[in-house]
Motif scaffolding. Structure first.
Motif, PDB file in Angstrom:
ATOM      1  N   GLN A  67      62.754   8.823  17.899  1.00 35.60           N
ATOM      2  CA  GLN A  67      63.253   9.210  16.578  1.00 35.60           C
ATOM      3  C   GLN A  67      64.776   9.301  16.557  1.00 35.60           C
ATOM      4  O   GLN A  67      65.402   9.043  15.530  1.00 35.60           O
ATOM      5  N   THR A 119      60.203  12.127  20.184  1.00 39.23           N
ATOM      6  CA  THR A 119      61.476  12.791  19.878  1.00 39.23           C
ATOM      7  C   THR A 119      62.659  11.910  20.263  1.00 39.23           C
ATOM      8  O   THR A 119      63.632  11.782  19.506  1.00 39.23           O
ATOM      9  N   PRO A 173      54.961  23.458  15.515  1.00 36.20           N
ATOM     10  CA  PRO A 173      56.128  23.193  14.669  1.00 36.20           C
ATOM     11  C   PRO A 173      56.577  21.736  14.719  1.00 36.20           C
ATOM     12  O   PRO A 173      57.095  21.219  13.725  1.00 36.20           O
ATOM     13  N   PHE A 174      56.371  21.067  15.866  1.00 38.11           N
ATOM     14  CA  PHE A 174      56.768  19.658  15.966  1.00 38.11           C
ATOM     15  C   PHE A 174      55.722  18.739  15.348  1.00 38.11           C
ATOM     16  O   PHE A 174      56.045  17.881  14.512  1.00 38.11           O
ATOM     17  N   LYS A 180      53.673  19.263  13.093  1.00 37.56           N
ATOM     18  CA  LYS A 180      53.618  19.410  11.636  1.00 37.56           C
ATOM     19  C   LYS A 180      54.664  18.557  10.927  1.00 37.56           C
ATOM     20  O   LYS A 180      54.542  18.287   9.728  1.00 37.56           O
ATOM     21  N   THR A 181      55.692  18.121  11.652  1.00 34.24           N
ATOM     22  CA  THR A 181      56.723  17.278  11.036  1.00 34.24           C
ATOM     23  C   THR A 181      56.356  15.797  11.071  1.00 34.24           C
ATOM     24  O   THR A 181      57.062  14.972  10.475  1.00 34.24           O
ATOM     25  N   LEU A 182      55.282  15.445  11.760  1.00 37.30           N
ATOM     26  CA  LEU A 182      54.930  14.039  11.960  1.00 37.30           C
ATOM     27  C   LEU A 182      53.859  13.590  10.972  1.00 37.30           C
ATOM     28  O   LEU A 182      52.958  14.361  10.626  1.00 37.30           O
TER      29      LEU A 182
END
Length: 474
Positions: free
Chosen positions: A26, A23, A70-71, A73-75
Motif C-alpha cells: 500500500q 501494508t 483496526p487494520f 477493518k480498513t481493507l
C-alpha cells in the motif's frame, strides 16, 4: 518483475505475514511474499480432513479479533470474497446441572442471565464496551504512550490481576465465574497468572461490540481475501518455497519474517548481535494444544439448549475445575477433565458439511511438546454435556503437538500463540528493545505473533512491523 527486483520480502503467509505485505505494498513498495507450504494461510487454512464434503478449519475457527482488527477493518475484504456469519450466541458455557451461561450480543442480555451477578457483570463490562473504539488501537499495538490514557488506565486496573483474582472480586455465582473462566482460559496459562484477565475482557468486549463470527467457507477464506487484495495492489506471492537460511532470499531493502524466535535464530542468527541472540534464546513458549475435527451424523445434542445456538462452546464446568485443569497442564500433567474449546461452524455455515450432517472442531491444552493422545478425554468432556455425542461420530482427525508444529512451524511444541503471553513476555516479546519488530540486524524484522500484541487472527503484528520497516528504510 524480476524476482530480485523487490523492495521487501515477507516470509510466511499467515495473517501477520499477509498484513505486513499489504501494508508495505500500500505504501508503494514492491513486495514478494514467500510461503513454504503449497497453500497460503498459516493458521488460516481449511481442508477436507475427514470425509468428502466436510470442510474443517485446520487451526483457527472463530474470529472475533479478525472482524474487529483496526487494520483489517480498513481493507475492502468483502470485495475480495470474505463473508462472515454471526451465530445467535457468540459463546455458551454449560454446567453439569444442565444450565448454561452465555455471551450474548449485549452486556445487558448477558448480565440478565447471571442472577445475583447481573449488576457486577454490567459494572465490569459496560465501561470497557463503551471505551472499545478507543481501546482497540491501543491494546492491539506495542507498548507506547497511549492516546487515550484514562481509558487505558481503567482497563489496566481490571486486566492486570489474575483471572481467579478478578472472579473473586466481582462474581459469586457459578454461572458468572464459569463463563469468565472459559474466556480467560484462552490465555493458555494458569488462571492464577497475572494479566490472564486481559484476554477474557477483550474477548467478552468484542463479543458485545460485534460478536464472534464464522467465516463463510472456512477460515481459509480470510487468507484468500487478504491475498486477493494484496495481489490486486501488485504484490507477488510464491508458494512451495521453503527458506532455511536468509541467504536463500532475493536481495531486498527489508526482510520481514513471520516466524518465531527459534526459527529467526536458525535463519539469520549469524547476522544478530550476541545480546539479541541471547534474548531470543531465552524466549519462552507456552502450552500446546491437542486438536480434534469430527464429521458428525447430526448436530451435537447439548443438554443446554443455548449451546445449540452458539458458535463456540467452552467445556469445563466451574471456574475451580478449569483453573485446576490449566494448573495441571502448566505443570506438565494431563488432566482427566481438560478444559475444551469447541466450535460448531456447520450449524451456521451450512456449506461446511453434506445436508443433515455437521462438523465440529475442538482442542484442549496440553504441556508443550506433549505426545499424549487426548482423544478419549476430549470426547468424554463433550459427552458429559451432550449425551449421545459419540454415537454421531462418522470420522475424526486428530493432531498432537508435533503434528501441529509440522502443519505450521510457528506452533513450537503446539503453542498456537507464538510464545506464552505472561507478565514476563507481555511487553518484551520477543526481546527487550525500543521496537520489538526491529532485530539487531539492519533491514531484518520479525512480524509474527511472537511480537505485540501477540496471538490471534488480527494482523496487527504484521501491520506494526511493516510500519516500523517503512519508517526505517523507505
Amino acid at each position: 518483475m524480476d524476482r530480485r527486483d523487490v523492495d521487501a520480502v515477507v516470509v510466511g503467509s499467515g495473517p501477520n505475514g499477509l498484513a505486513a505485505a499489504i501494508t508495505l505494498q500500500q505504501a508503494g513498495a514492491s513486495v514478494l511474499l514467500l510461503e513454504a507450504k503449497d497453500t497460503i494461510g498459516g493458521g488460516l487454512r481449511s481442508k477436507a480432513l475427514t470425509l468428502p464434503g466436510f470442510v474443517h478449519d485446520v487451526c483457527s475457527a472463530i474470529h472475533p479479533l479478525a472482524v474487529e482488527s483496526p487494520f483489517f477493518k480498513t481493507l475492502p475484504l468483502a470485495e475480495h470474497g470474505l463473508r462472515y456469519v454471526f451465530p445467535p450466541l457468540s459463546a455458551a458455557h454449560p454446567f453439569d446441572n444442565g444450565r448454561a451461561a452465555v455471551l450474548e450480543k449485549s452486556v445487558e442480555a448477558t448480565a440478565r442471565r447471571l442472577g445475583a451477578d447481573a449488576g457486577a457483570y454490567d459494572r465490569l463490562l459496560a465501561p470497557i464496551v463503551k471505551d472499545w473504539p478507543r481501546l482497540a488501537p491501543e491494546l492491539l499495538a506495542p507498548l507506547h504512550i497511549p492516546d487515550h490514557p484514562l481509558a487505558m488506565a481503567k482497563f489496566g486496573l481490571q486486566a492486570l490481576p489474575s483471572a481467579v483474582t478478578l472472579a473473586n472480586r466481582h462474581f459469586r455465582t457459578a454461572e458468572a465465574r464459569g463463563l469468565w473462566a472459559g474466556m480467560a482460559a484462552h490465555a493458555l496459562q494458569p488462571l492464577t497468572n497475572l494479566t490472564t484477565s486481559a484476554i477474557g475482557l477483550v474477548l467478552m468486549a468484542v463479543g458485545h461490540v460485534k460478536g464472534w463470527p464464522v467465516p463463510v467457507g472456512g477460515s481459509g477464506s480470510i487468507a484468500d481475501a487478504l491475498a486477493s487484495y494484496f495481489l490486486s495492489l501488485g504484490g507477488k506471492i510464491e508458494t512451495g518455497v521453503y527458506i532455511d537460511h536468509i541467504s536463500q532470499l532475493p536481495s531486498a531493502r527489508a526482510v520481514l519474517l513471520d516466524l518465531t524466535p527459534r526459527q529467526l535464530l536458525q535463519l539469520a542468527g549469524h547476522r544478530f548481535s550476541s545480546l539479541y541472540k541471547w534474548q531470543l534464546g531465552r524466549y519462552r513458549y507456552g502450552m500446546g494444544v491437542f486438536k480434534i475435527d469430527w464429521a458428525l451424523d447430526g448436530p451435537i445434542p447439548f443438554t443446554a439448549p443455548e449451546c445449540r445456538l452458539a458458535g463456540t462452546v467452552h467445556l469445563g464446568n466451574t471456574l475451580e475445575e478449569i483453573a485446576r485443569s490449566e494448573h495441571i497442564t502448566s505443570q506438565g500433567g494431563h488432566p482427566e477433565h481438560p478444559f475444551v474449546l469447541l466450535a460448531q461452524q456447520s450449524l451456521f455455515d451450512t456449506g461446511r458439511a453434506p445436508a443433515g450432517r455437521h462438523t465440529a472442531w475442538a482442542y484442549c491444552h496440553v504441556p508443550n511438546g506433549s505426545e499424549a493422545d487426548m482423544t478419549a478425554a476430549i470426547e468424554r468432556q463433550v459427552e458429559r454435556f451432550a449425551p449421545g455425542f459419540r454415537d454421531l461420530i462418522l470420522a475424526r482427525h486428530v493432531m498432537n503437538t508435533a503434528q501441529m508444529q509440522a502443519y505450521n512451524p510457528n506452533y513450537i511444541g503446539g503453542d498456537i500463540n507464538g510464545g506464552i503471553i505472561d507478565i514476563g513476555q507481555l511487553f518484551t516479546r520477543p526481546a527487550l528493545r525500543l521496537s520489538p519488530y526491529r532485530t539487531s540486524a539492519k533491514g531484518i524484522y520479525i512480524c509474527s505473533s511472537s511480537t505485540p500484541p501477540g496471538g490471534g487472527v488480527h494482523g496487527m503484528c504484521g501491520f506494526h512491523a511493516a510500519k516500523r520497516a517503512l519508517k526505517d528504510l523507505f
